[in-house]
Design a protein around this motif. Structure first.
Motif, mmCIF file in Angstrom:
data_model
loop_
_atom_site.group_PDB
_atom_site.id
_atom_site.type_symbol
_atom_site.label_atom_id
_atom_site.label_comp_id
_atom_site.label_asym_id
_atom_site.label_seq_id
_atom_site.Cartn_x
_atom_site.Cartn_y
_atom_site.Cartn_z
ATOM 1 N N TYR A 132 0.798 -1.134 -0.140
ATOM 2 C CA TYR A 132 0.025 -0.108 -0.082
ATOM 3 C C TYR A 132 0.778 1.242 0.151
ATOM 4 O O TYR A 132 0.548 2.510 -0.683
ATOM 5 N N SER A 133 1.868 1.223 0.611
ATOM 6 C CA SER A 133 2.868 2.469 0.703
ATOM 7 C C SER A 133 3.687 2.616 -0.456
ATOM 8 O O SER A 133 4.047 3.975 -0.867
ATOM 9 N N LEU A 134 3.603 1.675 -1.473
ATOM 10 C CA LEU A 134 4.316 2.045 -2.870
ATOM 11 C C LEU A 134 3.659 3.184 -3.582
ATOM 12 O O LEU A 134 2.465 3.224 -3.652
ATOM 13 N N PRO A 135 4.293 4.230 -3.982
ATOM 14 C CA PRO A 135 3.744 5.548 -4.773
ATOM 15 C C PRO A 135 3.181 4.643 -6.082
ATOM 16 O O PRO A 135 3.768 4.030 -6.837
ATOM 17 N N LYS A 136 1.797 4.831 -6.258
ATOM 18 C CA LYS A 136 0.910 4.355 -7.585
ATOM 19 C C LYS A 136 1.513 4.610 -8.825
ATOM 20 O O LYS A 136 1.498 3.946 -9.858
ATOM 21 N N VAL A 137 2.108 5.974 -9.027
ATOM 22 C CA VAL A 137 2.700 6.519 -9.875
ATOM 23 C C VAL A 137 3.996 5.589 -10.403
ATOM 24 O O VAL A 137 4.329 5.486 -11.712
ATOM 25 N N ALA A 138 4.798 5.155 -9.293
ATOM 26 C CA ALA A 138 5.805 4.475 -9.637
ATOM 27 C C ALA A 138 5.232 3.012 -10.242
ATOM 28 O O ALA A 138 6.243 2.337 -10.824
ATOM 29 N N LEU A 139 4.059 2.446 -10.058
ATOM 30 C CA LEU A 139 3.820 1.190 -10.524
ATOM 31 C C LEU A 139 3.403 1.289 -12.123
ATOM 32 O O LEU A 139 3.224 0.480 -12.921
ATOM 33 N N ALA A 140 2.979 2.688 -12.488
ATOM 34 C CA ALA A 140 2.375 2.744 -14.030
ATOM 35 C C ALA A 140 3.494 2.145 -15.074
ATOM 36 O O ALA A 140 3.267 1.571 -16.070
ATOM 37 N N ALA A 158 -6.239 1.725 -11.545
ATOM 38 C CA ALA A 158 -7.117 2.442 -10.610
ATOM 39 C C ALA A 158 -7.573 1.481 -9.521
ATOM 40 O O ALA A 158 -8.030 1.680 -8.571
ATOM 41 N N ALA A 159 -7.753 0.312 -10.133
ATOM 42 C CA ALA A 159 -8.291 -0.763 -9.264
ATOM 43 C C ALA A 159 -7.289 -1.246 -8.163
ATOM 44 O O ALA A 159 -7.944 -1.321 -6.882
ATOM 45 N N VAL A 160 -5.959 -1.061 -8.330
ATOM 46 C CA VAL A 160 -5.066 -1.395 -7.360
ATOM 47 C C VAL A 160 -5.099 -0.113 -6.310
ATOM 48 O O VAL A 160 -4.876 -0.307 -5.076
ATOM 49 N N THR A 161 -5.220 1.085 -6.818
ATOM 50 C CA THR A 161 -5.433 2.041 -5.923
ATOM 51 C C THR A 161 -6.567 2.087 -5.073
ATOM 52 O O THR A 161 -6.433 2.500 -3.916
ATOM 53 N N VAL A 162 -7.804 1.565 -5.537
ATOM 54 C CA VAL A 162 -9.124 1.491 -4.815
ATOM 55 C C VAL A 162 -8.904 0.383 -3.634
ATOM 56 O O VAL A 162 -9.362 0.380 -2.586
ATOM 57 N N PHE A 163 -8.255 -0.633 -4.349
ATOM 58 C CA PHE A 163 -8.244 -1.993 -3.414
ATOM 59 C C PHE A 163 -7.733 -1.911 -2.145
ATOM 60 O O PHE A 163 -8.218 -2.265 -1.239
ATOM 61 N N PHE A 164 -6.723 -1.091 -1.957
ATOM 62 C CA PHE A 164 -6.228 -1.084 -0.660
ATOM 63 C C PHE A 164 -6.720 -0.341 0.166
ATOM 64 O O PHE A 164 -7.064 -0.348 1.416
ATOM 65 N N LEU A 165 -7.265 0.892 -0.318
ATOM 66 C CA LEU A 165 -8.280 1.604 0.527
ATOM 67 C C LEU A 165 -9.471 1.020 1.128
ATOM 68 O O LEU A 165 -9.786 0.912 2.264
ATOM 69 N N VAL A 166 -10.278 0.269 0.146
ATOM 70 C CA VAL A 166 -11.418 -0.330 0.638
ATOM 71 C C VAL A 166 -10.876 -1.614 1.437
ATOM 72 O O VAL A 166 -11.423 -1.855 2.608
ATOM 73 N N PHE A 167 -9.927 -2.313 1.206
ATOM 74 C CA PHE A 167 -9.564 -3.456 2.049
ATOM 75 C C PHE A 167 -9.163 -2.928 3.464
ATOM 76 O O PHE A 167 -9.520 -3.477 4.283
ATOM 77 N N LEU A 168 -8.252 -1.835 3.823
ATOM 78 C CA LEU A 168 -7.730 -1.456 5.059
ATOM 79 C C LEU A 168 -9.087 -1.117 5.849
ATOM 80 O O LEU A 168 -9.334 -1.403 6.694
ATOM 81 N N ASN A 169 -9.970 -0.179 5.204
ATOM 82 C CA ASN A 169 -10.864 0.208 5.946
ATOM 83 C C ASN A 169 -12.320 -0.911 6.300
ATOM 84 O O ASN A 169 -12.687 -1.017 7.511
ATOM 85 N N THR A 170 -12.216 -2.125 5.388
ATOM 86 C CA THR A 170 -13.284 -3.009 5.549
ATOM 87 C C THR A 170 -12.674 -3.896 6.788
ATOM 88 O O THR A 170 -13.305 -4.278 7.548
ATOM 89 N N ALA A 171 -11.527 -4.107 6.800
ATOM 90 C CA ALA A 171 -10.541 -4.953 7.802
ATOM 91 C C ALA A 171 -10.913 -4.269 9.125
ATOM 92 O O ALA A 171 -11.106 -4.816 10.222
ATOM 93 N N VAL A 172 -10.524 -2.881 9.205
ATOM 94 C CA VAL A 172 -10.794 -2.211 10.532
ATOM 95 C C VAL A 172 -12.120 -2.328 11.038
ATOM 96 O O VAL A 172 -12.484 -2.671 12.244
ATOM 97 N N GLY A 173 -13.239 -2.331 10.192
ATOM 98 C CA GLY A 173 -14.512 -2.480 10.429
ATOM 99 C C GLY A 173 -14.842 -3.849 11.031
ATOM 100 O O GLY A 173 -15.384 -3.980 12.003
ATOM 101 N N VAL A 174 -14.261 -4.656 10.601
ATOM 102 C CA VAL A 174 -14.348 -6.141 10.886
ATOM 103 C C VAL A 174 -13.840 -6.251 12.226
ATOM 104 O O VAL A 174 -14.368 -7.046 13.281
ATOM 105 N N ARG A 175 -12.624 -5.655 12.479
ATOM 106 C CA ARG A 175 -11.845 -6.031 13.708
ATOM 107 C C ARG A 175 -12.485 -5.262 14.895
ATOM 108 O O ARG A 175 -12.110 -5.793 15.956
#
Length: 286
Positions: A132-140, A158-175
């Motif tokens: 998640y910490s990797l700059p997405k512009v570096a992945l281009a 775009a999907a990779v950028t969205v994935f981590f944000l949704v993943f981390l917030n969902t995981a926090v909600g579950v935990r």
């Protein structure tokens, strides 16, 4: 002094011994006045900023760097008549929607499953944070090597950028689900399936929806970054082409379109949020 409505509630409580909610006979302004004031304030602020920009451009600021609102409006009009605006907007919108849908769905499912497995989640958590910490512009550039410069590359970025944000917030909600609720369901004979469907899933919706709201602008960022790096279509391409020709009005015109897209997507997510949180008490809703 109590109002008439408060007195009705008090009398109802004295009669039945229970708290009773009495519908309020409010007028249109009492129901919608605050919304009107908020939107009116936004409109006034927008007009003031645009007028100030128009007056200061060329006097306080150099037109080469700031352009003017009227020039931006004319550029949008020219692009609309040429068909340039809609064709490129549709390309970017398609990338954003596909990337958002792919990243949000995979992020929500992965976050829910992994957060439900505490030990495994602790094992993979450092790796997920590192990715998640990797700059997405570096992945281009890497995505260009893997997937080329077509639609697929922008969608996946775009999907990779969205994935981590949704993943981390969902995981926090579950935990952060209230353990007392889980224990209560188990004491009533509920199985693991009941705990997941009736406690964990509804309680984690807050984290999921927060992730979706945060991810909306980032889906745009991912798609536009891909277009800026390598593309001959889309709003990112328009920004790059306008900047190369020192067309500041064109750059601002494209930013206006991107802002409109982000606003519409945020409104859509907000509508989902309201429907999903109808079960919450009024004071618990945002």
């Amino acid at each position: 002094m109590k109002t008439v409505d408060e007195q009705k509630t008090v009398n109802a409580e004295r009669t039945t011994g229970q708290s009773v909610t009495v519908p309020l006979n409010r007028g249109w302004w009492e129901k919608h006045g605050r919304t009107v004031v908020v939107w009116g304030g936004r409109l006034v602020l927008s007009v003031v900023l645009l007028v100030a920009w128009q007056l200061c451009a060329g006097r306080v600021f150099d037109l080469t760097f700031t352009s003017r609102p009227l020039d931006v409006a004319r550029r949008l009009g020219d692009w609309q008549r040429d068909g340039l605006l809609w064709s490129n907007t549709w390309v970017t919108l398609k990338e954003v929607l596909l990337g958002f849908a792919l990243g949000a769905s995979t992020g929500a499912v992965t976050g829910f499953v992994l957060a439900s497995l505490p030990t495994f989640y602790r094992v993979v958590d450092p790796f997920i944070v590192a990715l998640y910490s990797l700059p997405k512009v570096a992945l281009a550039p890497l995505f260009i090597v893997w997937f080329g410069i077509g639609l697929q590359m922008k969608v996946l970025l775009a999907a990779v950028t969205v994935f981590f944000l949704v993943f981390l917030n969902t995981a926090v909600g579950v935990r952060e689900v209230d353990r007392g609720l889980i224990d209560a369901v188990r004491l009533m004979g509920g199985r693991r399936r009941d705990v997941v469907l009736k406690v964990v899933l509804p309680a984690s919706m807050t984290g999921l929806l927060t992730g979706l709201k945060v991810a909306v602008p980032y889906s745009l960022i991912g798609a536009v970054i891909g277009e800026l790096v390598a593309s001959n279509r889309g709003l990112g391409y328009l920004i790059s082409d306008a900047a190369a020709n020192f067309d500041t009005a064109g750059v601002f015109a494209t930013l206006v379109v991107l802002s409109v897209i982000a606003t519409v997507l945020n409104l859509f997510v907000s509508l989902i949020d309201r429907r999903a949180n109808r079960w919450k008490p009024l004071e618990g809703r945002k």
